[in-house]
Design a protein around this motif. Structure first.
Motif, PDB file in Angstrom:
ATOM      1  N   ARG A   1       0.840  -1.200   0.000  1.00  0.00           N
ATOM      2  CA  ARG A   1       0.000   0.000   0.000  1.00  0.00           C
ATOM      3  C   ARG A   1       0.877   1.253   0.000  1.00  0.00           C
ATOM      4  N   ARG A   2       0.287   2.328  -0.476  1.00  0.00           N
ATOM      5  CA  ARG A   2       0.885   3.655  -0.340  1.00  0.00           C
ATOM      6  C   ARG A   2       0.127   4.371   0.774  1.00  0.00           C
ATOM      7  N   GLU A   3       0.833   4.768   1.821  1.00  0.00           N
ATOM      8  CA  GLU A   3       0.216   5.481   2.933  1.00  0.00           C
ATOM      9  C   GLU A   3       0.912   6.820   3.100  1.00  0.00           C
ATOM     10  N   GLY A   4       0.257   7.886   2.636  1.00  0.00           N
ATOM     11  CA  GLY A   4       0.872   9.205   2.702  1.00  0.00           C
ATOM     12  C   GLY A   4       2.165   9.242   1.908  1.00  0.00           C
ATOM     13  N   ASP A   5       3.252   9.654   2.546  1.00  0.00           N
ATOM     14  CA  ASP A   5       4.552   9.721   1.882  1.00  0.00           C
ATOM     15  C   ASP A   5       5.393   8.486   2.154  1.00  0.00           C
ATOM     16  N   GLU A   6       4.751   7.393   2.548  1.00  0.00           N
ATOM     17  CA  GLU A   6       5.492   6.179   2.841  1.00  0.00           C
ATOM     18  C   GLU A   6       4.904   4.983   2.106  1.00  0.00           C
ATOM     19  N   ALA A   7       5.730   3.982   1.930  1.00  0.00           N
ATOM     20  CA  ALA A   7       5.288   2.709   1.365  1.00  0.00           C
ATOM     21  C   ALA A   7       5.043   1.740   2.511  1.00  0.00           C
ATOM     22  N   GLU A   8       3.872   1.108   2.521  1.00  0.00           N
ATOM     23  CA  GLU A   8       3.527   0.175   3.586  1.00  0.00           C
ATOM     24  C   GLU A   8       3.497  -1.243   3.031  1.00  0.00           C
ATOM     25  N   ILE A   9       4.235  -2.129   3.689  1.00  0.00           N
ATOM     26  CA  ILE A   9       4.341  -3.515   3.234  1.00  0.00           C
ATOM     27  C   ILE A   9       3.948  -4.437   4.378  1.00  0.00           C
ATOM     28  N   THR A  10       3.013  -5.340   4.087  1.00  0.00           N
ATOM     29  CA  THR A  10       2.611  -6.353   5.056  1.00  0.00           C
ATOM     30  C   THR A  10       3.098  -7.705   4.556  1.00  0.00           C
ATOM     31  N   PHE A  11       3.788  -8.427   5.433  1.00  0.00           N
ATOM     32  CA  PHE A  11       4.396  -9.695   5.043  1.00  0.00           C
ATOM     33  C   PHE A  11       4.354 -10.658   6.225  1.00  0.00           C
ATOM     34  N   ALA A  12       4.617 -11.924   5.952  1.00  0.00           N
ATOM     35  CA  ALA A  12       4.685 -12.934   7.006  1.00  0.00           C
ATOM     36  C   ALA A  12       6.140 -13.180   7.366  1.00  0.00           C
ATOM     37  N   ASP A  13       6.434 -13.241   8.665  1.00  0.00           N
ATOM     38  CA  ASP A  13       7.807 -13.497   9.077  1.00  0.00           C
ATOM     39  C   ASP A  13       8.065 -15.003   9.122  1.00  0.00           C
ATOM     40  N   GLY A  14       9.232 -15.398   9.638  1.00  0.00           N
ATOM     41  CA  GLY A  14       9.614 -16.807   9.653  1.00  0.00           C
ATOM     42  C   GLY A  14       8.696 -17.682  10.479  1.00  0.00           C
ATOM     43  N   LEU A  15       7.986 -17.077  11.424  1.00  0.00           N
ATOM     44  CA  LEU A  15       7.039 -17.825  12.251  1.00  0.00           C
ATOM     45  C   LEU A  15       5.616 -17.677  11.737  1.00  0.00           C
ATOM     46  N   ASN A  16       5.493 -17.153  10.503  1.00  0.00           N
ATOM     47  CA  ASN A  16       4.200 -16.946   9.830  1.00  0.00           C
ATOM     48  C   ASN A  16       3.328 -15.919  10.552  1.00  0.00           C
ATOM     49  N   ARG A  17       3.981 -15.012  11.266  1.00  0.00           N
ATOM     50  CA  ARG A  17       3.253 -13.916  11.892  1.00  0.00           C
ATOM     51  C   ARG A  17       3.143 -12.753  10.909  1.00  0.00           C
ATOM     52  N   GLU A  18       2.024 -12.067  10.930  1.00  0.00           N
ATOM     53  CA  GLU A  18       1.798 -10.952  10.008  1.00  0.00           C
ATOM     54  C   GLU A  18       2.473  -9.693  10.545  1.00  0.00           C
TER      55      GLU A  18
END
Length: 465
Positions: A239-256
């Motif tokens: 996503r684009r949030e204001g003047d920043e790029a927002e990234i949602t991903f899963a970590d090694g433990l599959n946590r968001e």
């Protein structure tokens, strides 16, 4: 319309194009060099040289941080002046570009043409809106452009390519990098060592172009101890949030996890810069990507007296290969229909990370299982490497099982750029393991690690026979 007649028209004044021009002229032909953008090669303007300038600054910062481990105390707090770092990158970059531009400007003005070129016919080009070039032969040397996935364009002006990095006036606070290949790994590690918060995302498990699974696993383990790196990232949302790029991903433990970044760098590869050439107006045979089919030895395209060289053909997008290919394309365009094959040098590639990554000769994936043996050395206990506190890395050599000939190597380790040249020369001279072991090895040097790998390969050869 103004019409210009020439023996050889060369589209693109980068490394390959300049080499092609010189070769054609040396063979007594009139050559016309056509450039649609600013003069200055990819290497000098946005590639090899500015990236190494940034890496040099990062190495200085890292060395200062590591000094205490050698018993050297540096008083005060390490301060990285991002403005000064980028000022030197730009100044020196412009200096290198200036050398290239001066060289081009020394070419007679009658042999240079500025404007975007596209094909009207096999050897007829339109340049700009008012010039037609009728050539006997054409060389395509238009280089490459970043290949940016459509999904990343959601970030708008927060999305950058490596070209943009070298125009910064100041180091940013944070950067997300998509693509841990050569460009992504070099820039990502350099920025991280200069105090930028960096997170790198891959999707296929690849890293730095390594094909040997043993070396790749070892490299991944090393780099993930320093960098926030996931070579098999699971991206959930962009996503684009204001003047920043927002990234949602899963970590090694599959946590968001959701994080925001000042910039997103697309280091997802490059593709031939041919889209605007209107190749459909020619009789050239194009592949599924729209690139002309060509003989990789003569560089002649199927269907017309057209040659393609350098990054535009995407065979070996490396500067010294582009120069060699440009020379061959220019010579063959000058002498067409008589053409000669390109004499390829030993395959050689280097990633200027720390530890450095190198590949020489045949890659692991090019070898036939059962037809070769390996020789290994782990640099953790290698004498000189340990002395310098640079004892990280693993090398694997590949040796023909029946002849003992050195076939290639992939590794990461200290001063790999120098070992790579030694091995490239050995490969190009078709040396065997025994012949390589007969060469001198000084003490104490990193090259002694190579000798260890060669001895291991020799032992494995003896066991195999």
């Amino acid at each position: 319309m103004r019409t210009i007649h020439t023996d050889v028209a060369i589209i693109g004044a980068g490394s390959a194009g300049l080499s092609a021009y010189r070769a054609a002229v040396a063979h007594g032909k009139r050559a016309l060099l056509i450039e649609g953008g600013p003069y200055g090669t990819t290497c000098a303007r946005v590639g090899c040289m500015p990236s190494k300038l940034l890496i040099a600054a990062s190495e200085a910062a890292h060395s200062a941080k590591m000094a205490a481990d050698l018993g050297v105390d540096i008083d005060g707090t390490l301060r990285i002046n991002g403005h000064a770092v980028m000022d030197r990158v730009r100044r020196e970059r412009d200096r290198f570009v200036g050398f290239v531009v001066s060289g081009v400007e020394n070419i007679p003005t009658t042999d240079r043409l500025v404007g975007k070129a596209h094909f009207i016919d096999n050897t007829v080009l339109q340049v700009g809106g008012d010039i037609v070039v009728r050539a006997g032969r054409v060389v395509i040397a238009t280089g490459s452009v970043p290949d940016v996935p459509e999904t990343l364009r959601v970030f708008g002006d927060r999305l950058i390519i490596n070209d943009d990095v070298f125009s910064w006036n100041q180091l940013p606070r944070s950067v997300a990098i998509f693509g841990p290949g050569v460009i992504g790994l070099e820039l990502g590690q350099a920025l991280s060592r200069l105090g930028v918060r960096v997170r790198m995302f891959g999707r296929t498990g690849s890293l730095g172009g390594i094909t040997d699974p043993v070396i790749r696993a070892h490299a991944t383990q090393i780099f993930t101890t320093e960098l926030q790196l996931d070579t098999n990232a699971k991206i959930i949302a962009l996503r684009r949030e204001g003047d920043e790029a927002e990234i949602t991903f899963a970590d090694g433990l599959n946590r968001e996890i959701t994080e925001r970044f000042e910039y997103v760098l697309a280091a997802t590869g490059r593709q031939p810069n041919i889209q605007s050439l209107e190749l459909h107006n020619t009789s050239l045979i194009l592949d599924a990507s729209g690139v002309p089919r060509f003989d990789p030895l003569t560089l002649e395209c199927a269907g017309a007296p057209v040659f393609i060289a350098g990054d535009a053909n995407n065979v070996l997008p490396i500067l010294h290969e582009a120069i060699d290919e440009g020379r061959t394309a220019g010579e063959n365009a000058a002498t067409w229909p008589e053409v000669k094959p390109l004499l390829r040098r030993a395959p050689l590639s280097i990633v200027f990370s720390d530890p450095q990554i190198a590949m020489v000769g045949k890659h692991f994936t090019e070898l036939q299982p059962g037809k070769f043996v390996t020789g290994e050395v782990n640099f953790e206990d290698q004498g000189r490497s340990r002395i310098m506190l640079s004892n990280r890395g693993l090398m694997r050599l590949y040796v023909d099982r029946s002849t003992g000939r050195f076939l290639g190597a992939e590794w990461l380790g200290p001063r790999a750029e120098h070992l790579a040249h030694t091995l490239a020369w050995a490969y190009q001279q078709h040396l065997t393991v025994d012949q390589m072991l007969a060469m001198p090895f000084y003490h104490p040097v990193v090259e002694e690690g190579l000798r260890t790998a060669l001895r291991n390969a020799a032992a494995n050869l003896a066991h195999a026979s």
